[in-house]
Design an enzyme around this catalytic site. Sequence first.
Site, PDB file in Angstrom:
ATOM      1  N   LYS A 146       1.250   4.256  -2.872  1.00  0.00           N
ATOM      2  CA  LYS A 146       1.005   5.671  -2.555  1.00  0.00           C
ATOM      3  C   LYS A 146       2.250   6.519  -2.787  1.00  0.00           C
ATOM      4  O   LYS A 146       2.155   7.676  -3.196  1.00  0.00           O
ATOM      5  CB  LYS A 146       0.486   5.837  -1.124  1.00  0.00           C
ATOM      6  CG  LYS A 146      -0.871   5.189  -0.923  1.00  0.00           C
ATOM      7  CD  LYS A 146      -1.868   5.665  -1.975  1.00  0.00           C
ATOM      8  CE  LYS A 146      -3.177   4.923  -1.880  1.00  0.00           C
ATOM      9  NZ  LYS A 146      -4.123   5.308  -2.922  1.00  0.00           N
TER      10      LYS A 146
ATOM     11  N   TYR B 259       0.837  -1.200   0.000  1.00  0.00           N
ATOM     12  CA  TYR B 259       0.000   0.000   0.000  1.00  0.00           C
ATOM     13  C   TYR B 259       0.876   1.257   0.000  1.00  0.00           C
ATOM     14  O   TYR B 259       0.668   2.181  -0.796  1.00  0.00           O
ATOM     15  CB  TYR B 259      -0.924  -0.001   1.217  1.00  0.00           C
ATOM     16  CG  TYR B 259      -1.853   1.181   1.254  1.00  0.00           C
ATOM     17  CD1 TYR B 259      -2.987   1.217   0.453  1.00  0.00           C
ATOM     18  CD2 TYR B 259      -1.595   2.272   2.079  1.00  0.00           C
ATOM     19  CE1 TYR B 259      -3.847   2.300   0.479  1.00  0.00           C
ATOM     20  CE2 TYR B 259      -2.445   3.365   2.113  1.00  0.00           C
ATOM     21  CZ  TYR B 259      -3.570   3.371   1.307  1.00  0.00           C
ATOM     22  OH  TYR B 259      -4.408   4.449   1.327  1.00  0.00           O
TER      23      TYR B 259
END
EC number: 1.1.-.-
Length: 107
Positions: free
Chosen positions: A31, A27
Amino acid sequence: MIKRRQGHIVAISSIQGKISIPFRSAYAASKHATQAFFDCLRAEMEQYEIEVTVISPGYIHTNLSVNAITADGSRYGGKLSTSLLTWKRRVSLVFTLETVDSGKSWN
């Protein structure tokens, strides 16, 4: 936008595009990539007077913690350590907004 020489592109990212925490590597990597892409786009669009903004909200309670896995592949299960809880409380207060204005940032 380029033809009109005006516009504003807004991307929603995450604070994890700037600061990473344990068990969120995929994740956080996505990002960080989002942040880098829009940082480059901001520089490219400046000549056309097009603004590029990345909004990076702090921690939002979702099932991401429940579905995270550990290094051995077992489920993390969302049980938060004290240090991770402290980090999430601190991050929940952070909201970063970056614009074309010299990387100006409000925290």
